[in-house]
Design an enzyme around this catalytic site. Sequence first.
Site, mmCIF file in Angstrom:
data_model
loop_
_atom_site.group_PDB
_atom_site.id
_atom_site.type_symbol
_atom_site.label_atom_id
_atom_site.label_comp_id
_atom_site.label_asym_id
_atom_site.label_seq_id
_atom_site.Cartn_x
_atom_site.Cartn_y
_atom_site.Cartn_z
ATOM 1 C CG HIS A 134 71.927 70.533 107.728
ATOM 2 N ND1 HIS A 134 71.344 69.371 107.394
ATOM 3 C CD2 HIS A 134 73.180 70.378 107.156
ATOM 4 C CE1 HIS A 134 72.102 68.439 106.795
ATOM 5 N NE2 HIS A 134 73.381 69.178 106.503
ATOM 6 C CD GLU A 178 72.804 74.599 110.513
ATOM 7 O OE1 GLU A 178 74.063 74.575 110.644
ATOM 8 O OE2 GLU A 178 71.995 74.355 109.555
ATOM 9 C CB SER A 182 76.988 73.020 108.164
ATOM 10 O OG SER A 182 76.177 73.136 107.212
ATOM 11 C CG ASP A 207 71.737 70.594 113.570
ATOM 12 O OD1 ASP A 207 72.905 70.195 113.997
ATOM 13 O OD2 ASP A 207 71.168 70.263 112.581
HETATM 14 C C1 LIG Z 1 75.687 66.869 109.098
HETATM 15 C C2 LIG Z 1 74.495 67.522 109.584
HETATM 16 C C3 LIG Z 1 73.474 67.003 109.976
HETATM 17 C C4 LIG Z 1 73.212 65.576 109.658
HETATM 18 O O1 LIG Z 1 73.971 64.581 110.620
HETATM 19 P P1 LIG Z 1 74.331 63.308 109.966
HETATM 20 O O2 LIG Z 1 74.535 62.516 111.357
HETATM 21 O O3 LIG Z 1 75.344 63.393 109.024
HETATM 22 O O4 LIG Z 1 73.067 62.746 109.438
HETATM 23 C C5 LIG Z 1 72.580 67.538 110.420
HETATM 24 N N1 LIG Z 1 72.581 69.168 110.862
HETATM 25 C C6 LIG Z 1 73.780 69.673 110.294
HETATM 26 C C7 LIG Z 1 73.803 71.402 110.690
HETATM 27 C C8 LIG Z 1 74.774 69.067 109.802
HETATM 28 O O5 LIG Z 1 75.743 69.670 109.545
#
Ligand SMILES: *Cc1c(COP(=O)(O)O)cnc(C)c1O
Length: 378
Positions: A134, A178, A182, A207
């Site tokens: 991300h 991750e 996403s 993440d």
């Molecule tokens: C959405 C997202 C974020 C950011 O999170 P927010 O709380 O929306 O700022 C970080 N990492 C990934 C993989 C995401 O999909």
Amino acid sequence: MPALDIVLKARLEEAADKGLRRKPRAVVPLKAPLARVQGKELISFCSNDYLGLSQHPQVLEASAQALRDYGASACASRLVSGNHPLYAQIEEQLSSMKHTENACVFGSGYLANLGVISAVVDGADLILTDRLSHACMIDGAHLSGATLKRFKHHDMTHLRSLLDAHRSQYRYCLIMTETVFSMDGDRPPLNDLSKLAEQYDAWLMTDDAHGLGLFTDKNPAHIQMGTLSKAAASYGGYVCGSDELIECLFNFSRSLLFSTGLPPAVIAASVASLKLMKDQPELAQKALSNAALFCRLLDLPEAQSTIVPIILKSEELTLKVAAQLLEDGFFVSAIRPPTVPKDTSRLRFAFTALHTHQQIEKVVEGIKAHGWLEHSGD
Ligand SMILES: *Cc1c(COP(=O)(O)O)cnc(C)c1O
């Protein structure tokens, strides 16, 4: 020198020429998963509220109560105005869910990534991250000043070769991935990553933005960040890890120190959501089985999460198909570069516990009727 607006206008036109100009659409959320777009009621497949908690009566009531009890704002950063009791509650819930010693909540997931990466490594260090990580992990890496290299998606052989070639020239090494990607919905080989990290004297960070509340398998990463704005149906980011890690964040994490704390009503909503997540595991099962059903009906590879991409490659085709689906009554995000790599533009379907089988069958019919899958990259 040309006026600012002339320079900016040229940039926007350049983006438009490439099919990459973006504009948020006016959307009225209705009872999930419905939404009103351009006066029309649509079934939305764009929401990351995977468990459908953002409209849950217990979440709304907890949030409203905190608003009445504590006011609308945190009024200053956590170290300045003090740690609100709701923070202790949410951080206890998070560390217990993640089996870590401690946890720290940030203003958002984006801020958490900026803050934790730049707090643990600097210019003497190496970051190795999955190529599809991300944007905010990449931004955090840049902010830290560490040398950043990307390994091919889930490719342990490539990661090992980068470690062999570069690890010894740097002091510390951070490997990042991750837990659920996403834009692809797939999941990494966490145990292999953990073994490589150990073997090469590196730290592992994950993440979990799209995994929280959906997967409960034990995560071997030293640093586990995530967000409260997806399945937790509220707002805020977090980092889970050791006591030492969390205390370092309160000392060295600039996006935590120099940004106002979350409004109490926002934290109270997260507290209520995390409780529902724990008490009602069937919500996660429902969301995941909805994604699985969609894939089965379309003969797509088995879903690994609640996210299913249909890769159409070209920006133009992706926009055209999304517009046609909108016409047919479905709200689906068209994802284009720079969110995804060039030539991998896609429709991103996100499934929640609130979608019915009938709604999924309906969108599948819509997709089949137009024959776009023949263009798909998979
Ligand atoms: C959405 C997202 C974020 C950011 O999170 P927010 O709380 O929306 O700022 C970080 N990492 C990934 C993989 C995401 O999909």
